[in-house]
Design an enzyme around this catalytic site. Sequence first.
Site, PDB file in Angstrom:
ATOM      1  CB  SER A 100     -76.865  -8.531  -8.040  1.00 56.94           C
ATOM      2  OG  SER A 100     -75.692  -9.015  -8.618  1.00 56.94           O
TER       3      SER A 100
ATOM      4  CG  ASP B 268     -70.719  -7.272   6.885  1.00 54.78           C
ATOM      5  OD1 ASP B 268     -71.782  -7.068   7.494  1.00 54.78           O
ATOM      6  OD2 ASP B 268     -70.524  -8.282   6.182  1.00 54.78           O
TER       7      ASP B 268
ATOM      8  CE  LYS C  81     -78.177 -12.263 -10.093  1.00 47.12           C
ATOM      9  NZ  LYS C  81     -76.746 -11.847 -10.106  1.00 47.12           N
TER      10      LYS C  81
END
Length: 402
Positions: free
Chosen positions: A306, A317, A331
């Site tokens: 999560s 990224d 998740k």
Amino acid sequence: MRFKAFLKKYKDYLIGVFTGITFCVAVYVILLMFGIFPFEGKVVGGIHNKTRIISDCIEKYYQGEYDEQKLIDGAASGMVDALGDKYSCYYSKSEYKDKKDQINGQYVGIGVTMQQKDNERIKVVSVNENGPAAKAGMQVGDVILKLDGVDYTSKKIKDLTDVIKNDKNKNKTFVITVERTGEDGKAQNIDIKVVTDTVKVVSVASEMIDGYGYIRIATFDNETDDQFKKKVDDLEKQGAKGLLIDLRDNGGGIVDSAINMLNRLLPKGKLITEKSKRGEDVEYTSDDEQKYDKPIVVLVNGNSASASEIFAGSLRDRAGVKLVGTKTYGKGVVQSVISLEDSCGGGLKLTTSEYFLPNGETIHKKGLTPDIVEEYKKQSEGAYSKDQDSVLQKGLEVLKAQ
């Protein structure tokens, strides 16, 4: 005079209207008596009807005592469980209070983070330093077997937390039986006496290792972002040449906390995007107020989930941060906690949106695959040592090479 004339002229019409309204009200009342709810919709009407019939049967035929409030909570919990979403649940009044305490970073309990994947046993994944459990000798990896002699191997975490994370049980001594695997690979059962107390969650720990800052994040609550920023600032003052951020066994928590922490590290730009069923997409961004210019490496494993995946994936990224460890949990959906305190009491946790990383990727049911895969190797002897932690050492190696 005009009013009397009006009544005389439309007397029959008004009587007809009044009779029609009376008839409709009477029919509606009769329908309610038979459990039919014409204006509530199929779901609400069906719930009213079925629960009324079942309640009548219990009252008439059940041989034994029962708690009416538990029946009500059980019905509400069953309705949410029927969604088939393991991340959504109903909180009773006491459970909702516990949830708020957890989010706020303070609660009555023993100072451990527990985890239960699917129908597995309850496992201790972190122990708060100087908390009641730590003082009693509980360790990461302990599996909860019993509480005061009551078997919990087939129960849910909330059954356990209902007892130990309860204001009424503050300063109470519990005997917790755990299964602990020794260095020889053999498991043994140990009884641990723990006294509950008010626990302030310290979710971030740090230290200097070989000239680099090591930060361990146990969970993401409302206090985590402030704790994290202070640790980063402190490590910079100590001359840290980079950061090694450990998210292993961090099951997530408050997304906003993770976003605030990313904002401390990254320059201005896009972070994650939340997409909900109502089409109200929310895009989170970082600003130009602060950023971290030195190298960062993040450690992850199968229990990193999560908010941990949001944090790790966004750093990967946006800043090319290397991930070291094993594939994360996967998740990629967000839950909202909805208060029912002003209506029927308690609260709901419902899956309300899905998030996408800065590159547009969703990791739901897929997880993040590390740049460098490194399995944690069991400590050869003695207590845990960072020197023998193969994943941590690999992370340091990758960090020093940058």
